[in-house]
Design a protein around this motif. Structure first.
Motif, PDB file in Angstrom:
ATOM      1  N   LEU A 328       0.952  -1.324  -0.122  1.00 54.33           N
ATOM      2  CA  LEU A 328       0.132  -0.023   0.122  1.00 54.33           C
ATOM      3  C   LEU A 328       0.750   1.215  -0.062  1.00 54.33           C
ATOM      4  CD1 LEU A 328      -2.765  -1.114   2.627  1.00 54.33           C
ATOM      5  CD2 LEU A 328      -2.994  -1.032  -0.006  1.00 54.33           C
ATOM      6  N   VAL A 329       0.673   2.121  -0.777  1.00 53.79           N
ATOM      7  CA  VAL A 329       1.514   3.332  -1.258  1.00 53.79           C
ATOM      8  C   VAL A 329       0.843   4.440  -0.416  1.00 53.79           C
ATOM      9  CG1 VAL A 329       2.628   4.850  -2.998  1.00 53.79           C
ATOM     10  CG2 VAL A 329       2.386   2.577  -3.193  1.00 53.79           C
ATOM     11  N   PRO A 330       1.596   5.454   0.354  1.00 50.24           N
ATOM     12  CA  PRO A 330       1.115   6.321   0.844  1.00 50.24           C
ATOM     13  C   PRO A 330       0.270   7.459   0.024  1.00 50.24           C
ATOM     14  CG  PRO A 330       3.192   6.040   1.756  1.00 50.24           C
ATOM     15  CD  PRO A 330       3.114   5.097   0.552  1.00 50.24           C
ATOM     16  N   VAL A 331      -0.481   8.350   0.459  1.00 47.86           N
ATOM     17  CA  VAL A 331      -0.961   9.466  -0.159  1.00 47.86           C
ATOM     18  C   VAL A 331      -0.783  10.783   0.556  1.00 47.86           C
ATOM     19  CG1 VAL A 331      -2.857   7.786  -1.329  1.00 47.86           C
ATOM     20  CG2 VAL A 331      -3.259   9.224   1.021  1.00 47.86           C
ATOM     21  N   VAL A 332      -1.332  12.083  -0.277  1.00 48.27           N
ATOM     22  CA  VAL A 332      -0.826  13.333   0.437  1.00 48.27           C
ATOM     23  C   VAL A 332      -1.877  14.197  -0.187  1.00 48.27           C
ATOM     24  CG1 VAL A 332       0.497  15.407   0.053  1.00 48.27           C
ATOM     25  CG2 VAL A 332       1.656  13.050  -0.250  1.00 48.27           C
ATOM     26  N   SER A 333      -2.402  14.944   0.938  1.00 51.99           N
ATOM     27  CA  SER A 333      -3.504  15.853   0.852  1.00 51.99           C
ATOM     28  C   SER A 333      -2.990  16.794  -0.108  1.00 51.99           C
ATOM     29  CB  SER A 333      -3.984  16.418   2.043  1.00 51.99           C
ATOM     30  OG  SER A 333      -5.078  17.374   1.701  1.00 51.99           O
ATOM     31  N   LEU A 334      -3.637  17.346  -1.423  1.00 52.08           N
ATOM     32  CA  LEU A 334      -3.167  18.307  -2.296  1.00 52.08           C
ATOM     33  C   LEU A 334      -4.050  19.626  -2.330  1.00 52.08           C
ATOM     34  CD1 LEU A 334      -1.179  19.084  -4.794  1.00 52.08           C
ATOM     35  CD2 LEU A 334      -2.778  18.142  -6.182  1.00 52.08           C
ATOM     36  N   THR A 335      -3.433  20.825  -1.676  1.00 55.25           N
ATOM     37  CA  THR A 335      -3.924  21.965  -1.845  1.00 55.25           C
ATOM     38  C   THR A 335      -3.083  22.911  -2.591  1.00 55.25           C
ATOM     39  OG1 THR A 335      -2.867  22.631   0.353  1.00 55.25           O
ATOM     40  CG2 THR A 335      -4.943  21.433   0.605  1.00 55.25           C
ATOM     41  N   LYS A 336      -3.666  24.207  -2.582  1.00 53.29           N
ATOM     42  CA  LYS A 336      -2.858  25.164  -3.336  1.00 53.29           C
ATOM     43  C   LYS A 336      -1.618  25.436  -2.544  1.00 53.29           C
ATOM     44  CE  LYS A 336      -5.525  28.741  -4.142  1.00 53.29           C
ATOM     45  NZ  LYS A 336      -6.525  30.014  -4.109  1.00 53.29           N
ATOM     46  N   GLU A 337      -1.301  25.381  -1.347  1.00 54.43           N
ATOM     47  CA  GLU A 337      -0.122  25.572  -0.670  1.00 54.43           C
ATOM     48  C   GLU A 337       1.030  24.450  -1.045  1.00 54.43           C
ATOM     49  OE1 GLU A 337      -3.094  27.896   0.825  1.00 54.43           O
ATOM     50  OE2 GLU A 337      -3.375  25.553   0.822  1.00 54.43           O
ATOM     51  N   ASN A 338       0.704  23.372  -1.367  1.00 56.20           N
ATOM     52  CA  ASN A 338       1.701  22.478  -1.761  1.00 56.20           C
ATOM     53  C   ASN A 338       1.741  21.809  -2.973  1.00 56.20           C
ATOM     54  OD1 ASN A 338      -0.417  20.639  -1.700  1.00 56.20           O
ATOM     55  ND2 ASN A 338       0.064  19.124   0.046  1.00 56.20           N
ATOM     56  N   ILE A 339       1.149  22.386  -4.175  1.00 50.24           N
ATOM     57  CA  ILE A 339       1.156  22.018  -5.423  1.00 50.24           C
ATOM     58  C   ILE A 339       2.655  22.000  -5.916  1.00 50.24           C
ATOM     59  CG2 ILE A 339       0.935  22.907  -7.962  1.00 50.24           C
ATOM     60  CD1 ILE A 339      -2.017  23.726  -6.748  1.00 50.24           C
ATOM     61  N   LYS A 340       3.495  22.825  -5.285  1.00 49.14           N
ATOM     62  CA  LYS A 340       4.856  23.021  -5.789  1.00 49.14           C
ATOM     63  C   LYS A 340       5.792  21.953  -5.440  1.00 49.14           C
ATOM     64  CE  LYS A 340       6.539  27.119  -6.573  1.00 49.14           C
ATOM     65  NZ  LYS A 340       7.155  28.347  -6.241  1.00 49.14           N
ATOM     66  N   ASP A 341       5.208  21.401  -4.163  1.00 48.44           N
ATOM     67  CA  ASP A 341       6.283  20.409  -3.362  1.00 48.44           C
ATOM     68  C   ASP A 341       5.669  18.981  -3.734  1.00 48.44           C
ATOM     69  OD1 ASP A 341       7.903  22.110  -2.252  1.00 48.44           O
ATOM     70  OD2 ASP A 341       6.469  22.650  -0.591  1.00 48.44           O
ATOM     71  N   THR A 342       4.546  18.670  -4.541  1.00 48.02           N
ATOM     72  CA  THR A 342       4.183  17.348  -5.014  1.00 48.02           C
ATOM     73  C   THR A 342       4.124  17.108  -6.541  1.00 48.02           C
ATOM     74  OG1 THR A 342       1.908  18.438  -4.765  1.00 48.02           O
ATOM     75  CG2 THR A 342       2.739  17.221  -2.825  1.00 48.02           C
ATOM     76  N   VAL A 343       3.009  17.556  -7.037  1.00 42.95           N
ATOM     77  CA  VAL A 343       3.189  17.166  -8.544  1.00 42.95           C
ATOM     78  C   VAL A 343       4.199  17.856  -9.266  1.00 42.95           C
ATOM     79  CG1 VAL A 343       0.350  16.631  -8.339  1.00 42.95           C
ATOM     80  CG2 VAL A 343       1.105  18.774  -8.913  1.00 42.95           C
ATOM     81  N   ILE A 344       4.561  19.077  -9.017  1.00 43.00           N
ATOM     82  CA  ILE A 344       5.405  19.584  -9.645  1.00 43.00           C
ATOM     83  C   ILE A 344       6.680  18.901  -9.543  1.00 43.00           C
ATOM     84  CG2 ILE A 344       6.722  21.818 -10.224  1.00 43.00           C
ATOM     85  CD1 ILE A 344       4.079  23.308  -9.903  1.00 43.00           C
ATOM     86  N   LYS A 345       7.113  18.862  -8.026  1.00 40.16           N
ATOM     87  CA  LYS A 345       8.479  18.463  -7.761  1.00 40.16           C
ATOM     88  C   LYS A 345       8.658  16.944  -8.164  1.00 40.16           C
ATOM     89  CE  LYS A 345      11.295  17.351  -3.531  1.00 40.16           C
ATOM     90  NZ  LYS A 345      10.936  17.297  -1.933  1.00 40.16           N
ATOM     91  N   ASP A 346       7.535  16.061  -8.102  1.00 42.00           N
ATOM     92  CA  ASP A 346       7.547  14.880  -8.532  1.00 42.00           C
ATOM     93  C   ASP A 346       7.622  14.597 -10.210  1.00 42.00           C
ATOM     94  OD1 ASP A 346       7.848  14.192  -6.198  1.00 42.00           O
ATOM     95  OD2 ASP A 346       5.606  12.995  -6.045  1.00 42.00           O
ATOM     96  N   GLY A 347       7.451  15.718 -10.818  1.00 38.75           N
ATOM     97  CA  GLY A 347       7.497  15.530 -12.545  1.00 38.75           C
ATOM     98  C   GLY A 347       6.295  15.148 -12.854  1.00 38.75           C
ATOM     99  N   ILE A 348       5.200  15.147 -12.271  1.00 40.49           N
ATOM    100  CA  ILE A 348       3.749  14.802 -12.939  1.00 40.49           C
ATOM    101  C   ILE A 348       3.408  15.837 -13.715  1.00 40.49           C
ATOM    102  CG2 ILE A 348       1.259  14.272 -12.304  1.00 40.49           C
ATOM    103  CD1 ILE A 348       3.382  12.205 -11.318  1.00 40.49           C
ATOM    104  N   TYR A 349       3.394  17.234 -13.361  1.00 42.22           N
ATOM    105  CA  TYR A 349       3.069  18.337 -14.418  1.00 42.22           C
ATOM    106  C   TYR A 349       4.442  19.261 -14.266  1.00 42.22           C
ATOM    107  CZ  TYR A 349      -1.492  16.306 -13.603  1.00 42.22           C
ATOM    108  OH  TYR A 349      -2.555  15.439 -13.487  1.00 42.22           O
ATOM    109  N   THR A 350       4.501  19.960 -15.110  1.00 39.71           N
ATOM    110  CA  THR A 350       5.290  21.063 -15.175  1.00 39.71           C
ATOM    111  C   THR A 350       4.526  22.501 -14.736  1.00 39.71           C
ATOM    112  OG1 THR A 350       5.019  21.970 -17.459  1.00 39.71           O
ATOM    113  CG2 THR A 350       6.553  20.322 -17.128  1.00 39.71           C
ATOM    114  N   LEU A 351       5.246  23.522 -14.210  1.00 45.65           N
ATOM    115  CA  LEU A 351       4.573  24.780 -13.940  1.00 45.65           C
ATOM    116  C   LEU A 351       3.726  25.011 -15.335  1.00 45.65           C
ATOM    117  CD1 LEU A 351       4.197  26.689 -11.752  1.00 45.65           C
ATOM    118  CD2 LEU A 351       6.289  28.076 -12.608  1.00 45.65           C
ATOM    119  N   ASP A 352       4.170  25.179 -16.566  1.00 47.13           N
ATOM    120  CA  ASP A 352       3.720  25.614 -17.664  1.00 47.13           C
ATOM    121  C   ASP A 352       2.262  24.848 -18.101  1.00 47.13           C
ATOM    122  OD1 ASP A 352       5.595  27.672 -18.117  1.00 47.13           O
ATOM    123  OD2 ASP A 352       6.844  26.172 -19.544  1.00 47.13           O
ATOM    124  N   GLU A 353       2.480  23.648 -17.457  1.00 49.34           N
ATOM    125  CA  GLU A 353       1.068  22.747 -17.805  1.00 49.34           C
ATOM    126  C   GLU A 353       0.000  23.392 -16.969  1.00 49.34           C
ATOM    127  OE1 GLU A 353       2.485  18.564 -19.480  1.00 49.34           O
ATOM    128  OE2 GLU A 353       2.932  18.942 -17.515  1.00 49.34           O
TER     129      GLU A 353
END
Length: 369
Positions: A328-353
């Motif tokens: 079982l893989v852990p999950v993270v609550s995604l809010t406006k405050e941590n977008i940069k530290d989650t989906v952008i940091k992990d390469g899921i999306y770029t800032l431009d996308e």
């Protein structure tokens, strides 16, 4: 696979390796010919991958290329991944399993459209000596291995975030928009959310949304607004981002200018963009690369006739099979405050996308530059 997905896979590879090294569980000791040490195979494998639908972006954008890449890495490029998407049709998925069996795949990774309906297909595969990895949803039948996220924790994360957004109001009225009853994960999300919400909110209306479809969530939400009144809904529990989009559209169409907080799950691009603008309160970010990597590791090991002692970290049961090797893989609550530290940091999306012209002002205001 594109550069972004390569970055995403690499970003979690070290984590997955650490999980593997720390593993304490073991594969089910069932004596099945697919899980014993006899008849081991080399790297020239054929791995069947069956995903449930293509409306939710994650399956073909993330899961498929991640699994293909990891299978290739594990076998020196010698293994083949045979892919099929059921497009939310359980009957079609059963036919796809039959085709995989006919094509003599060495292992199957199945994300079931309907966890119960797939049981006979799983039995057929096992009868032919083909081990089965349940991916993302725990299917019924003689499953050899299972990997997913902690789905009750997903619900708890959603419920906790919704309570935070609702503030100190006494038992505010919410609408509960759960997922499809054919998906066992939906029941776990609901259970987790209600463990947090029960006694603290009033459930004005509650729905199990057919096939997870945004248009069905939209219709349900329209019904809830009519029944409760557009000024009486303090918040909406939405089990995923696709449905959140349909819900938010219904709220806007009803003329509700100050939108209530709406939850989500999957960190879909449209969901992330709605979070940036404030239309959606949160999502649940699930590190797809790690889940896909584990599924590939399990499938290749089982195809080779190896046990899962160094991969599986726990065990679960389904209705008919005990002690299924599980990660079982852990999950993270995604809010406006941590977008940069989650989906952008992990390469899921770029800032431009995320921050296209339409969302640039909102991104600037959120510090996404």
């Amino acid at each position: 696979m594109n550069t972004r997905m390569r970055r995403a896979a690499v970003a979690v590879a070290a984590t997955t390796m650490a999980v593997s090294l720390a593993a304490c569980g073991s594969a089910k000791e069932s004596g099945d010919k697919a899980t014993t040490d006899s008849g081991k195979k080399g790297d020239d494998l054929k791995i069947g991958l069956l995903l449930p639908e293509n409306v939710t972006a994650r399956y073909e954008k993330f899961d498929k290329p991640i699994i293909e890449k990891k299978v290739s890495e594990l076998t020196g490029g010698k293994a083949e991944v045979v892919y099929a998407n059921a497009k939310q049709d359980a009957t079609l998925q059963s036919q796809q399993v039959d085709t995989m069996i006919t094509n003599k795949v060495d292992a199957l990774i199945i994300d079931a459209v309907d966890a119960k309906a797939i049981e006979n297909s799983v039995k057929k595969a096992k009868d032919e000596g083909i081990p089965v990895v349940a991916f993302d949803r725990l299917a019924e039948g003689p499953i050899d291995a299972y990997t997913s996220f902690d789905n009750e924790e997903v619900g708890r994360v959603q419920g906790t975030a919704l309570l935070e957004a609702l503030g100190d109001a006494a038992k505010p009225t919410i609408v509960m928009m759960n997922g499809s009853i054919t998906d066992p994960n939906a029941a776990l999300f609901k259970k987790g959310a209600k463990s947090v919400l029960d006694g603290k909110v009033t459930y004005g209306k509650e729905y199990d949304t057919k096939e997870w479809k945004p248009e069905n969530a939209n219709a349900n939400m329209e019904g809830a607004i009519t029944a409760l009144g557009k000024d009486k809904i303090a918040g909406v529990y939405s089990a995923n981002d696709g449905m959140a989009g349909g819900i938010i559209q219904a709220l806007k169409s009803a003329g509700i200018s100050k939108l209530p907080p709406v939850t989500g799950q999957d960190a879909e691009l449209a969901g992330v963009q709605r979070i940036v603008t404030g239309e959606q309160f949160m999502s649940v970010y699930k590190p797809y690369p790690q889940e896909g990597i584990v599924a590939a590791e399990m499938a290749v090991a089982l195809a080779k006739g190896e046990k899962l002692d160094t991969i599986a970290t726990s065990k679960v049961d389904n209705a008919g099979t005990k002690g299924i090797a599980t990660v079982l893989v852990p999950v993270v609550s995604l809010t406006k405050e941590n977008i940069k530290d989650t989906v952008i940091k992990d390469g899921i999306y770029t800032l431009d996308e995320i921050c296209t012209a339409k969302y640039k002002a909102a991104c600037d205001a959120a510090g996404l530059k």
